[in-house]
Design a protein around this motif. Structure first.
Motif, short mmCIF file in Angstrom:
data_model
loop_
_atom_site.label_atom_id
_atom_site.label_comp_id
_atom_site.label_asym_id
_atom_site.label_seq_id
_atom_site.Cartn_x
_atom_site.Cartn_y
_atom_site.Cartn_z
N ALA A 74 -48.59 74.83 53.59
CA ALA A 74 -49.52 73.78 54.02
C ALA A 74 -49.33 73.57 55.51
CB ALA A 74 -49.22 72.49 53.27
N THR A 75 -50.30 72.93 56.11
CA THR A 75 -50.13 72.57 57.51
C THR A 75 -50.31 71.08 57.66
OG1 THR A 75 -52.45 72.78 58.01
CG2 THR A 75 -51.12 74.74 58.29
N SER A 77 -52.19 68.59 59.87
CA SER A 77 -53.24 68.57 60.89
C SER A 77 -53.38 67.16 61.43
CB SER A 77 -54.58 69.01 60.29
OG SER A 77 -54.59 70.41 60.12
N GLU A 261 -52.54 79.26 47.93
CA GLU A 261 -51.83 78.07 48.44
C GLU A 261 -51.92 76.93 47.44
OE1 GLU A 261 -53.82 76.15 51.72
OE2 GLU A 261 -55.79 76.73 51.01
N HIS A 264 -52.09 70.92 47.53
CA HIS A 264 -51.58 69.80 48.32
C HIS A 264 -51.37 70.16 49.79
CE1 HIS A 264 -47.47 71.43 48.60
NE2 HIS A 264 -47.49 71.69 47.30
N GLY A 265 -51.11 69.12 50.60
CA GLY A 265 -50.85 69.31 52.01
C GLY A 265 -49.35 69.33 52.30
N SER A 266 -48.98 68.94 53.53
CA SER A 266 -47.59 69.06 53.96
C SER A 266 -46.71 67.90 53.47
CB SER A 266 -47.53 69.16 55.48
OG SER A 266 -48.12 68.00 56.06
N ALA A 267 -47.32 66.91 52.84
CA ALA A 267 -46.60 65.77 52.22
C ALA A 267 -45.48 65.24 53.11
CB ALA A 267 -46.07 66.16 50.83
N ASP A 269 -44.46 62.40 53.65
CA ASP A 269 -43.69 61.29 53.07
C ASP A 269 -42.48 61.77 52.26
OD1 ASP A 269 -45.64 62.38 51.34
OD2 ASP A 269 -45.84 60.54 50.17
N ASN A 277 -42.49 69.08 44.40
CA ASN A 277 -42.77 69.84 43.19
C ASN A 277 -43.19 71.26 43.60
OD1 ASN A 277 -43.72 70.84 40.77
ND2 ASN A 277 -44.76 68.94 40.19
P1 NAI Z 1 -50.70 65.66 50.75
O1 NAI Z 1 -51.25 66.57 49.74
O2 NAI Z 1 -49.75 66.24 51.73
O3 NAI Z 1 -49.97 64.43 50.02
C1 NAI Z 1 -50.66 63.53 49.17
C2 NAI Z 1 -49.67 62.87 48.21
O4 NAI Z 1 -49.24 63.85 47.25
C3 NAI Z 1 -48.41 62.38 48.89
O5 NAI Z 1 -47.99 61.19 48.26
C4 NAI Z 1 -47.40 63.47 48.64
O6 NAI Z 1 -46.07 63.03 48.61
C5 NAI Z 1 -47.85 64.00 47.29
N1 NAI Z 1 -47.52 65.43 47.18
C6 NAI Z 1 -48.14 66.45 47.82
N2 NAI Z 1 -47.55 67.61 47.52
C7 NAI Z 1 -46.55 67.33 46.66
C8 NAI Z 1 -45.57 68.11 46.00
N3 NAI Z 1 -45.51 69.45 46.14
N4 NAI Z 1 -44.68 67.48 45.19
C9 NAI Z 1 -44.73 66.15 45.03
N5 NAI Z 1 -45.63 65.36 45.62
C10 NAI Z 1 -46.53 65.94 46.44
O7 NAI Z 1 -51.93 65.01 51.50
P2 NAI Z 1 -51.98 63.98 52.72
O8 NAI Z 1 -50.83 63.06 52.68
O9 NAI Z 1 -53.33 63.44 52.66
O10 NAI Z 1 -51.86 64.87 54.03
C11 NAI Z 1 -50.63 65.16 54.68
C12 NAI Z 1 -50.85 66.28 55.70
O11 NAI Z 1 -51.20 67.49 55.04
C13 NAI Z 1 -52.00 65.99 56.69
O12 NAI Z 1 -51.56 66.41 57.98
C14 NAI Z 1 -53.13 66.85 56.20
O13 NAI Z 1 -53.98 67.28 57.24
C15 NAI Z 1 -52.38 68.03 55.61
N6 NAI Z 1 -53.12 68.76 54.55
C16 NAI Z 1 -53.03 70.12 54.61
C17 NAI Z 1 -53.62 70.88 53.64
C18 NAI Z 1 -53.46 72.35 53.72
O14 NAI Z 1 -52.65 72.85 54.46
N7 NAI Z 1 -54.21 73.13 52.97
C19 NAI Z 1 -54.37 70.27 52.52
C20 NAI Z 1 -54.35 68.82 52.54
C21 NAI Z 1 -53.74 68.11 53.53
#
Ligand code: NAI
Ligand code: MG
Length: 336
Positions: A74-75, A77, A261, A264-267, A269, A277
């Motif tokens: 993930a990245t 952004s 891929e 989800h994104g880079s999470a 938090d 996961n």
């Molecule tokens: P996110 O998908 O990173 O996280 C959303 C929620 O899901 C968070 O509470 C996170 O802790 C949880 N989560 C995500 N992946 C998880 C995992 N493997 N295990 C457990 N919990 C997980 O989306 P968010 O927070 O909206 O974006 C964070 C960053 O990621 C941003 O910079 C965004 O641009 C980027 N992003 C990148 C994507 C990609 O590379 N394809 C897709 C979506 C977001």
């Protein structure tokens, strides 16, 4: 080795945040299958941009091109404009014309049973066309829909549906309001639908589709839709089976280049804590195995994931307390 006896090359790109945890986990699973996969490594993402001034360096594009498939994390952004930064995800999709984003949602242990749907999302245009501008206090994004992109994504969806038991496609759009753009998308999909006498179809407005996904997800087989709608609906669908942590995806096109891929994104938090996961990345690796002709190995991975979840080994997002490493080890142990 692939079934044809050729060695398989997989390019691994961790990217940012939890990508650095879940991609190595998925690579461990691929290694444990003993398929003789040769791994290459490349960089992309926000940290890569900060180090090299480019989020998708030419060396990374070359590594993707020379591999049989790429597994990407993930990245991160930025939500504001940063000079010189362009999303590597959109960059890869455009550079290699990976026009179809496939996002399956299949019931998991612990989630409602009977869900088996596939979102086929147009990946190159729509609201993600990159045509955005400010004019004084007005901001404008152009939503680009072309016959070429709409027909080929529709054809991909119908061809995929043909190979599935239910052979049904739901065309999702908002043509009642977006009469030009989604009017054209709808027209193209209906024209392609007429070529497939053995596949049934219906259509739904995107807002109604969002409601039906929650109320009765079992009614869906293949959903074909435009870029942003597919992005949103697939995150919603992931919520039906345990969340973003378990959802895989594939980006494919007309050439042999493909990357896989987690949805989800880079999470940020939870990044760096060892609790992400790995299942979304591991199931993406299973999709990769299907792509390179190793269907049997793909099924082994899927069933190892299922058995692990059935045995109650769950990361925090699924209500358990297993670490990324514990979950990955458990999946490797159950590969059979
Ligand atoms: P996110 O998908 O990173 O996280 C959303 C929620 O899901 C968070 O509470 C996170 O802790 C949880 N989560 C995500 N992946 C998880 C995992 N493997 N295990 C457990 N919990 C997980 O989306 P968010 O927070 O909206 O974006 C964070 C960053 O990621 C941003 O910079 C965004 O641009 C980027 N992003 C990148 C994507 C990609 O590379 N394809 C897709 C979506 C977001
Ligand atoms: Mg998304």
């Amino acid at each position: 080795m692939s079934p044809t006896g050729q060695p398989i090359t997989v390019c691994l790109i961790n990217g940012d945040g939890v990508g650095k945890e879940v991609i190595p986990a998925a690579a461990r699973v691929l290694e444990a299958l003993n398929l003789g996969i040769a791994f290459t490594h490349a960089e992309a993402g926000w940290e890569c941009f900060q180090q090299h001034g480019n989020a998708l360096p030419d060396a990374t594009k070359a590594a993707i091109l020379s591999a049989d498939a790429t597994l990407f994390g993930a990245t991160s952004s930025p939500s504001t404009k940063v000079a010189g930064y362009a999303s590597p995800v959109l960059g890869m999709r455009k550079a290699f014309d990976l026009y179809a984003n496939l996002r399956p949602t299949v019931s998991m242990p612990g989630s409602p049973e009977g869900i088996d749907l596939l979102i086929v999302r147009e990946n190159t245009e729509g609201l993600y066309s990159g045509r955005e501008r400010r004019e004084g206090d007005t901001a404008i994004t152009e939503r680009v829909i072309t016959v070429r992109a709409s027909e080929r994504i529709a054809r991909y969806a119908f061809q995929t549906a043909q190979k599935r038991p239910r052979k049904h496609v739901t065309i999702v759009h908002k043509a009642n309001v977006l009469k030009e753009t989604d009017g054209l998308f709808r027209e193209c999909c209906l024209r392609v639908a007429a070529e497939f006498s053995d596949v049934t179809h219906d259509e739904l407005l995107v807002d109604a589709c969002a409601m039906w996904l929650v109320k009765d997800p079992r009614r869906f087989d293949v959903i074909v839709t435009t870029n942003l709608f597919g992005d949103i609906l697939s995150d919603e669908a992931a919520g039906l089976i345990g969340g973003l942590g378990v959802a895989p995806s594939a980006n494919v096109g007309a050439s042999k280049v493909a990357y896989f891929e987690p949805v989800h994104g880079s999470a940020p938090d939870i990044a760096g804590k060892g609790i992400a996961n790995p299942v979304g990345a591991i199931l993406s690796a299973a999709m990769l195995l299907d792509h390179v002709g190793c269907a049997e190995a793909a099924r082994r991975v899927e069933s190892a994931v299922r058995r692990t979840l059935n045995d109650g080994i769950l990361t925090r997002d699924l209500g358990g307390n297993a670490s990324t490493e514990r979950m990955t080890t458990a999946i490797v142990e159950r590969l059979g």
